[in-house]
Design a protein around this motif. Structure first.
Motif, mmCIF file in Angstrom:
data_model
loop_
_atom_site.group_PDB
_atom_site.id
_atom_site.type_symbol
_atom_site.label_atom_id
_atom_site.label_comp_id
_atom_site.label_asym_id
_atom_site.label_seq_id
_atom_site.Cartn_x
_atom_site.Cartn_y
_atom_site.Cartn_z
ATOM 1 N N LEU A 22 0.827 -1.209 0.000
ATOM 2 C CA LEU A 22 0.000 0.000 0.000
ATOM 3 C C LEU A 22 0.862 1.260 0.000
ATOM 4 C CD1 LEU A 22 -2.827 -0.998 2.493
ATOM 5 C CD2 LEU A 22 -3.003 -0.734 0.012
ATOM 6 N N GLY A 23 1.907 1.258 0.809
ATOM 7 C CA GLY A 23 2.786 2.424 0.874
ATOM 8 C C GLY A 23 3.497 2.705 -0.439
ATOM 9 N N THR A 24 4.077 1.691 -1.026
ATOM 10 C CA THR A 24 4.800 1.913 -2.282
ATOM 11 C C THR A 24 3.849 2.181 -3.442
ATOM 12 O OG1 THR A 24 4.941 -0.470 -2.660
ATOM 13 C CG2 THR A 24 6.833 0.591 -1.614
ATOM 14 N N SER A 25 2.668 1.578 -3.432
ATOM 15 C CA SER A 25 1.686 1.857 -4.489
ATOM 16 C C SER A 25 1.214 3.300 -4.417
ATOM 17 C CB SER A 25 0.492 0.910 -4.376
ATOM 18 O OG SER A 25 0.893 -0.415 -4.601
ATOM 19 N N LEU A 26 0.962 3.771 -3.201
ATOM 20 C CA LEU A 26 0.560 5.162 -3.022
ATOM 21 C C LEU A 26 1.696 6.094 -3.449
ATOM 22 C CD1 LEU A 26 -1.537 7.190 -1.957
ATOM 23 C CD2 LEU A 26 -0.484 6.950 0.287
ATOM 24 N N PHE A 27 2.911 5.763 -3.064
ATOM 25 C CA PHE A 27 4.078 6.553 -3.450
ATOM 26 C C PHE A 27 4.215 6.596 -4.967
ATOM 27 C CE2 PHE A 27 8.679 6.945 -4.226
ATOM 28 C CZ PHE A 27 8.940 8.123 -3.542
ATOM 29 N N ASP A 28 4.081 5.441 -5.637
ATOM 30 C CA ASP A 28 4.168 5.380 -7.094
ATOM 31 C C ASP A 28 3.041 6.158 -7.758
ATOM 32 O OD1 ASP A 28 6.442 3.845 -7.001
ATOM 33 O OD2 ASP A 28 5.413 1.932 -7.345
ATOM 34 N N ALA A 29 1.834 6.082 -7.195
ATOM 35 C CA ALA A 29 0.690 6.774 -7.780
ATOM 36 C C ALA A 29 0.860 8.291 -7.694
ATOM 37 C CB ALA A 29 -0.592 6.353 -7.085
ATOM 38 N N VAL A 30 1.460 8.754 -6.608
ATOM 39 C CA VAL A 30 1.646 10.193 -6.434
ATOM 40 C C VAL A 30 2.766 10.713 -7.335
ATOM 41 C CG1 VAL A 30 2.405 11.964 -4.785
ATOM 42 C CG2 VAL A 30 0.721 10.252 -4.097
ATOM 43 N N LEU A 31 3.850 9.968 -7.446
ATOM 44 C CA LEU A 31 5.025 10.451 -8.178
ATOM 45 C C LEU A 31 5.065 10.071 -9.652
ATOM 46 C CD1 LEU A 31 7.855 10.045 -5.555
ATOM 47 C CD2 LEU A 31 6.577 12.075 -6.155
ATOM 48 N N SER A 32 4.330 9.040 -10.039
ATOM 49 C CA SER A 32 4.376 8.635 -11.443
ATOM 50 C C SER A 32 3.024 8.074 -11.851
ATOM 51 C CB SER A 32 5.481 7.599 -11.665
ATOM 52 O OG SER A 32 5.141 6.393 -11.021
ATOM 53 N N ASP A 33 2.849 7.957 -13.144
ATOM 54 C CA ASP A 33 1.591 7.422 -13.659
ATOM 55 C C ASP A 33 1.682 5.945 -13.985
ATOM 56 O OD1 ASP A 33 0.363 9.893 -13.506
ATOM 57 O OD2 ASP A 33 1.059 10.492 -15.502
ATOM 58 N N SER A 34 2.792 5.320 -13.627
ATOM 59 C CA SER A 34 2.964 3.908 -13.971
ATOM 60 C C SER A 34 2.065 3.037 -13.109
ATOM 61 C CB SER A 34 4.423 3.481 -13.799
ATOM 62 O OG SER A 34 4.785 3.584 -12.448
ATOM 63 N N GLY A 35 1.461 2.066 -13.724
ATOM 64 C CA GLY A 35 0.617 1.135 -12.990
ATOM 65 C C GLY A 35 1.450 0.048 -12.353
ATOM 66 N N GLU A 36 0.879 -0.625 -11.414
ATOM 67 C CA GLU A 36 1.560 -1.711 -10.704
ATOM 68 C C GLU A 36 1.405 -2.982 -11.525
ATOM 69 O OE1 GLU A 36 3.970 -2.449 -7.872
ATOM 70 O OE2 GLU A 36 2.604 -0.908 -7.207
ATOM 71 N N ASP A 37 2.502 -3.567 -11.976
ATOM 72 C CA ASP A 37 2.378 -4.815 -12.711
ATOM 73 C C ASP A 37 2.638 -5.997 -11.782
ATOM 74 O OD1 ASP A 37 5.079 -4.420 -12.425
ATOM 75 O OD2 ASP A 37 5.599 -5.013 -14.461
ATOM 76 N N PHE A 38 2.282 -7.171 -12.257
ATOM 77 C CA PHE A 38 2.320 -8.366 -11.415
ATOM 78 C C PHE A 38 3.719 -8.677 -10.910
ATOM 79 C CE2 PHE A 38 2.835 -12.983 -10.984
ATOM 80 C CZ PHE A 38 1.975 -13.178 -9.929
ATOM 81 N N SER A 39 4.733 -8.535 -11.753
ATOM 82 C CA SER A 39 6.090 -8.899 -11.325
ATOM 83 C C SER A 39 6.559 -8.008 -10.175
ATOM 84 C CB SER A 39 7.072 -8.842 -12.495
ATOM 85 O OG SER A 39 7.205 -7.532 -12.979
ATOM 86 N N ARG A 40 6.190 -6.744 -10.181
ATOM 87 C CA ARG A 40 6.586 -5.863 -9.072
ATOM 88 C C ARG A 40 5.895 -6.283 -7.782
ATOM 89 N NH1 ARG A 40 6.155 0.185 -10.743
ATOM 90 N NH2 ARG A 40 7.046 0.422 -8.679
ATOM 91 N N LEU A 41 4.625 -6.658 -7.868
ATOM 92 C CA LEU A 41 3.922 -7.144 -6.678
ATOM 93 C C LEU A 41 4.542 -8.436 -6.171
ATOM 94 C CD1 LEU A 41 0.186 -6.463 -7.594
ATOM 95 C CD2 LEU A 41 1.556 -5.313 -5.854
ATOM 96 N N LEU A 42 4.913 -9.313 -7.101
ATOM 97 C CA LEU A 42 5.543 -10.571 -6.730
ATOM 98 C C LEU A 42 6.885 -10.325 -6.050
ATOM 99 C CD1 LEU A 42 5.466 -13.653 -6.771
ATOM 100 C CD2 LEU A 42 6.547 -13.572 -9.023
ATOM 101 N N PHE A 43 7.678 -9.387 -6.585
ATOM 102 C CA PHE A 43 8.958 -9.056 -5.959
ATOM 103 C C PHE A 43 8.758 -8.466 -4.573
ATOM 104 C CE2 PHE A 43 11.003 -9.269 -10.191
ATOM 105 C CZ PHE A 43 12.047 -10.100 -9.832
ATOM 106 N N LYS A 44 7.764 -7.606 -4.412
ATOM 107 C CA LYS A 44 7.490 -7.048 -3.085
ATOM 108 C C LYS A 44 7.162 -8.166 -2.101
ATOM 109 C CE LYS A 44 5.794 -2.591 -4.653
ATOM 110 N NZ LYS A 44 4.610 -1.731 -4.792
ATOM 111 N N PHE A 45 6.361 -9.117 -2.548
ATOM 112 C CA PHE A 45 6.013 -10.232 -1.669
ATOM 113 C C PHE A 45 7.244 -11.078 -1.345
ATOM 114 C CE2 PHE A 45 4.647 -14.654 -1.011
ATOM 115 C CZ PHE A 45 3.915 -14.473 0.150
ATOM 116 N N LEU A 46 8.042 -11.419 -2.359
ATOM 117 C CA LEU A 46 9.243 -12.226 -2.124
ATOM 118 C C LEU A 46 10.218 -11.517 -1.189
ATOM 119 C CD1 LEU A 46 9.941 -13.673 -5.686
ATOM 120 C CD2 LEU A 46 9.159 -14.912 -3.667
ATOM 121 N N PHE A 47 10.405 -10.220 -1.390
ATOM 122 C CA PHE A 47 11.334 -9.478 -0.547
ATOM 123 C C PHE A 47 10.805 -9.358 0.872
ATOM 124 C CE2 PHE A 47 13.258 -7.043 -4.394
ATOM 125 C CZ PHE A 47 13.840 -8.220 -4.837
#
Length: 143
Positions: A22-47
């Motif tokens: 939630l924190g990084t998605s909100l940060f990304d939404a505020v600073l950029s228009d890029s959407g969250e793709d599956f691999s980034r969510l998967l990496f967040k979970f793995l990390f």
């Protein structure tokens, strides 16, 4: 690892992943228009799994000094993060600064999580010591 400790660890993974996502998605939404793709969510979970799992190894490393234990845990976590990125490079292209970006992002979140974990652990130990002192004091009064 006991069943209760495993349940606790899984709960911490879920809560940490939710907060980080939630924190990084909100940060990304505020600073950029890029959407969250599956691999980034998967990496967040793995990390998140890597960070929480590594922090939960502290009972096995208690014979080391606290500083050595923290440094060893961090080095193991970074090794696993870099290994994960290297393995993923076989499936998708990694940006030229991907390793540095992962190092920076993971380190910031890991430090915050480690501080929270060790402060909580310290408070728990203090609480247990206080209870032990109260028990010893009550036993001394009985005698």
């Amino acid at each position: 690892m006991t069943k209760a400790r495993l349940k606790e660890m899984l709960m911490i993974i879920c809560v940490s992943y939710t907060v980080i996502s939630l924190g990084t998605s909100l940060f990304d939404a505020v600073l950029s228009d890029s959407g969250e793709d599956f691999s980034r969510l998967l990496f967040k979970f793995l990390f998140t799994v890597i960070a929480v799992s590594i922090l939960y190894t502290h009972p096995m490393l208690e014979r080391l000094s606290p500083l050595m234990m923290i440094l060893l845990q961090y080095a193991a976590a970074m090794l696993l993060v870099f290994l994960t990125i290297w393995l993923s490079s076989f499936f998708e292209e990694i940006h030229e600064s991907g390793y540095f970006d992962a190092f920076r992002s993971f380190t910031i979140i890991y430090i915050i999580g480690a501080i929270a974990y060790y402060v909580g652990l310290h408070l728990d130990v203090r609480k247990q010591n206080k209870l032990l002192q109260e028990i010893q004091a009550s036993q001394n009064k009985i005698r």
